[in-house]
Design a protein around this motif. Sequence first.
Motif, PDB file in Angstrom:
ATOM      1  N   ARG A  89       1.010  -0.968   0.181  1.00 19.98           N
ATOM      2  CA  ARG A  89      -0.078   0.128  -0.087  1.00 19.98           C
ATOM      3  C   ARG A  89       0.422   1.270   0.244  1.00 19.98           C
ATOM      4  O   ARG A  89       0.515   2.153  -0.505  1.00 19.98           O
ATOM      5  CB  ARG A  89      -0.863  -0.134   1.788  1.00 19.98           C
ATOM      6  CG  ARG A  89      -2.087  -0.969   1.040  1.00 19.98           C
ATOM      7  CD  ARG A  89      -3.558  -0.314   1.843  1.00 19.98           C
ATOM      8  NE  ARG A  89      -2.890  -0.452   3.504  1.00 19.98           N
ATOM      9  CZ  ARG A  89      -3.018  -2.103   4.261  1.00 19.98           C
ATOM     10  NH1 ARG A  89      -3.874  -2.479   3.163  1.00 19.98           N
ATOM     11  NH2 ARG A  89      -2.808  -1.297   5.287  1.00 19.98           N
ATOM     12  N   TYR A  90       1.860   0.721   0.758  1.00 17.50           N
ATOM     13  CA  TYR A  90       3.025   2.016   0.748  1.00 17.50           C
ATOM     14  C   TYR A  90       3.855   2.378  -0.194  1.00 17.50           C
ATOM     15  O   TYR A  90       3.513   4.309  -0.805  1.00 17.50           O
ATOM     16  CB  TYR A  90       3.979   2.504   2.505  1.00 17.50           C
ATOM     17  CG  TYR A  90       5.165   2.989   2.706  1.00 17.50           C
ATOM     18  CD1 TYR A  90       4.291   4.597   3.494  1.00 17.50           C
ATOM     19  CD2 TYR A  90       5.970   4.136   1.866  1.00 17.50           C
ATOM     20  CE1 TYR A  90       5.034   5.743   3.506  1.00 17.50           C
ATOM     21  CE2 TYR A  90       6.722   5.289   2.096  1.00 17.50           C
ATOM     22  CZ  TYR A  90       6.127   5.549   2.912  1.00 17.50           C
ATOM     23  OH  TYR A  90       6.756   6.787   3.096  1.00 17.50           O
ATOM     24  N   LYS A  91       4.418   1.476  -0.614  1.00 19.11           N
ATOM     25  CA  LYS A  91       4.859   1.704  -2.338  1.00 19.11           C
ATOM     26  C   LYS A  91       3.671   2.124  -2.947  1.00 19.11           C
ATOM     27  O   LYS A  91       4.300   3.055  -4.181  1.00 19.11           O
ATOM     28  CB  LYS A  91       5.255   0.265  -2.457  1.00 19.11           C
ATOM     29  CG  LYS A  91       6.413  -0.117  -1.510  1.00 19.11           C
ATOM     30  CD  LYS A  91       8.041   0.182  -2.520  1.00 19.11           C
ATOM     31  CE  LYS A  91       8.829   0.084  -1.013  1.00 19.11           C
ATOM     32  NZ  LYS A  91       9.858   0.976  -1.338  1.00 19.11           N
ATOM     33  N   LEU A  92       2.581   1.552  -3.403  1.00 20.23           N
ATOM     34  CA  LEU A  92       2.283   2.036  -4.407  1.00 20.23           C
ATOM     35  C   LEU A  92       2.005   4.084  -3.903  1.00 20.23           C
ATOM     36  O   LEU A  92       1.320   4.737  -5.566  1.00 20.23           O
ATOM     37  CB  LEU A  92       0.463   1.925  -4.389  1.00 20.23           C
ATOM     38  CG  LEU A  92       0.608   0.631  -5.205  1.00 20.23           C
ATOM     39  CD1 LEU A  92      -0.369  -0.384  -4.971  1.00 20.23           C
ATOM     40  CD2 LEU A  92       0.919   0.490  -6.933  1.00 20.23           C
ATOM     41  N   ARG A  93       1.360   4.573  -2.885  1.00 15.61           N
ATOM     42  CA  ARG A  93       0.766   5.487  -2.887  1.00 15.61           C
ATOM     43  C   ARG A  93       1.860   6.259  -2.707  1.00 15.61           C
ATOM     44  O   ARG A  93       2.144   7.653  -3.463  1.00 15.61           O
ATOM     45  CB  ARG A  93       0.147   5.468  -1.224  1.00 15.61           C
ATOM     46  CG  ARG A  93      -0.758   6.986  -1.341  1.00 15.61           C
ATOM     47  CD  ARG A  93      -1.038   6.204   0.346  1.00 15.61           C
ATOM     48  NE  ARG A  93      -1.710   5.317   0.769  1.00 15.61           N
ATOM     49  CZ  ARG A  93      -1.550   4.942   2.070  1.00 15.61           C
ATOM     50  NH1 ARG A  93      -1.334   5.644   3.372  1.00 15.61           N
ATOM     51  NH2 ARG A  93      -2.062   4.100   2.056  1.00 15.61           N
ATOM     52  N   HIS A  94       3.235   6.331  -2.109  1.00 15.04           N
ATOM     53  CA  HIS A  94       4.357   7.231  -2.283  1.00 15.04           C
ATOM     54  C   HIS A  94       5.355   6.971  -3.220  1.00 15.04           C
ATOM     55  O   HIS A  94       6.393   7.386  -3.491  1.00 15.04           O
ATOM     56  CB  HIS A  94       5.002   7.225  -1.252  1.00 15.04           C
ATOM     57  CG  HIS A  94       4.155   7.138   0.142  1.00 15.04           C
ATOM     58  ND1 HIS A  94       4.052   6.275   0.834  1.00 15.04           N
ATOM     59  CD2 HIS A  94       4.098   8.465   0.928  1.00 15.04           C
ATOM     60  CE1 HIS A  94       2.807   7.622   2.103  1.00 15.04           C
ATOM     61  NE2 HIS A  94       3.620   8.575   1.666  1.00 15.04           N
ATOM     62  N   PRO A 154       4.424   5.080  -6.874  1.00 15.94           N
ATOM     63  CA  PRO A 154       3.574   4.406  -8.286  1.00 15.94           C
ATOM     64  C   PRO A 154       4.373   4.686  -9.241  1.00 15.94           C
ATOM     65  O   PRO A 154       4.202   3.237  -9.225  1.00 15.94           O
ATOM     66  CB  PRO A 154       2.125   5.948  -8.161  1.00 15.94           C
ATOM     67  CG  PRO A 154       3.132   7.350  -7.751  1.00 15.94           C
ATOM     68  CD  PRO A 154       4.017   6.908  -6.326  1.00 15.94           C
TER      69      PRO A 154
END
Length: 538
Positions: free
Chosen positions: A443-448, A450
Amino acid sequence: MRVFLIHVRDPQFYALPATRRAANGNIRVMGFPPIGIMSLSAVLKRAGHECVMFDQANPETPNAVIVDAIRRQKPELVGLSFLSTTSYPYAKLLARQIRAVDPHTRLAFGGVFATLNAALIKLQCPEVDFVCRGDGEQLILDLLDGLDDPCGVAGLTWAKDGQPVQNPNRMLDRNLDQWPFPDRDSLPLDFVESMPLDVPAVLSVERFTTMQTSRGCPWPCVFCDIPIFNEGKWRSRSPQHVVDEFKHLQQLGYGAVYFVDDHFLLQPKRIEAICTGINEAGVTIQWGCEGRVDSTAQHLFPAMAKAHCRTVMFGVESGSQKVLDRLKKEQTLAEVEGAVTKAKQAGIEIVHGFFVVGNPDETVDDMRATFDFAARLRLDTFAFNRLCVYRGTPLWQEYLQRGLVNDADDWYKYFKCSEIDPTCLPGEVINAERTAGFRRLFRYKLRHYPFQTLRLLRRFMRYMKWRDVAYLIIKPFLGKQSGPTRNETLSRAVEHGALKDAAAALTQVSHEDLERVLQESRIERLRLQREAEHGQPA
Ligand code: B12
Ligand code: SF4
């Protein structure tokens, strides 16, 4: 003389990605080529011997075909090469199949696991005549000269009158330039570049191979047996020799290379000379390497990127300083962050982090800190493995002293630490935390990050089927939640040989031996530091 060399594989670590062959007619294998036997084959051929190689990854040469070829062609020596505790059961199985059809062929084992457990193997597996310890290049030549009377062959374990005999160790040879480049022509296989993981993760469809530019690593990490295998030393090939091999590979049409060095990022001057040499020679092969985050060569990341280094892999291990210290990793979280950031800023396309979970004295909070740390780092890819303990490591030694393992009964088994060490979290908790940690991390990777994440997914999707990419992503969420894996169970399902206690005593890595290696490692690091400051590369 005629020699057969067989690379024994753990089937988890390769796959056949395509039904169609490569343009040259070779079968395509996703995984690493067997550089150990390829190195020995080149040495044997240069000395005038005949050498035939087999790789268990080749579907056209299953064990039955190999055994039949041995029965018909009667080589003077058959060498079985395997890397780890996990492939030992497969090596033993094949050795027995060979012995069943040919009582006379001489059988030899070699590789890291064989080196560290030589006398025990000789007793448990009497059908194997010789267990070869350490570097194999000169050893195999000497063995062919002394097949009938091997008492003078340094580094050999064999048996006389039913008792294992350990010939003295071979002196570590620092001159690695003396050996020819590995024989990459004689196996009818083409290798597809993938990450060194147990799931398919194709990086390119370039013709791919591995290279070894140095051996060893002088650090004291408690879970690692590289220092003892290399007697605490680090040895390297000269930059010119490495560049010459690159030129040779470019001529053969290779497009991607991965260094199997334990720590490539030592000796800045050597790295600089290799990068300059690659550029001057017009070599365009993309390459990858592994190293420590405290490397003093980080100012060279831009030069490495310019010389087509595409992948750098770091042993990050944990996001908890307490755990790093417990593992004697001798690195800080700040160093991890600095190294990853610098590599990405330099334009290294894929920066990978190896992590371990299920460590001694690790708490749920430590595990959470690890996943949160991994999320924040600018890593492109990561792997979170459960810590296992192998014989020959300082951790095994500690477990012996704490009565958690026993050399005579357990030497060939491998265990997740959490199964035997009460200071580890229980397996179910580790798996649950790992699954939750992965979810947060994605989730973090996709948000921060992308774009970084999508770019990497696009790379995988360019070369892999949708189904395989999906598997790569959901694999961390699958699997048995507790108990030993299939491989662990297999490694334990081995009968005991007679005289095992005597053999265990014979190959015991004593506390003094281990201390000596750690002391040697410290001296080696000082030597390397002095060389980096004042002199020429090693
Ligand atoms: C590349 C690599 C891999 C690749 C495999 C590549 C392949 N072709 O199969 C991948 C990423 C798939 C992998 C996976 C694993 N690996 Co790995 N891997 C390595 C690494 C970094 C380099 C190996 C290598 O290519 N060396 C270069 C060649 C030239 O050296 P070599 O094979 O040892 O051969 C020399 C000598 O040993 C000798 N020799 C070898 N065979 C023979 C035979 C004869 C007859 C003779 C005379 C001599 C001889 O001569 C050769 C030339 O000098 C080593 C570390 C290391 N430095 O060895 C770890 C290492 C072997 N791996 C290790 C482990 C634990 C694993 C895994 C179990 C990890 C996991 N938890 O899943 C799996 C198991 C895979 C398997 N068994 O097939 C451990 C083994 C520890 C142990 N006691 O078991 C090592 C030592 C790393 C470590 N410190 O933890 N690995
Ligand atoms: S840094 Fe540690 S884990 Fe990595 S090769 Fe060296 S001793 Fe082994």
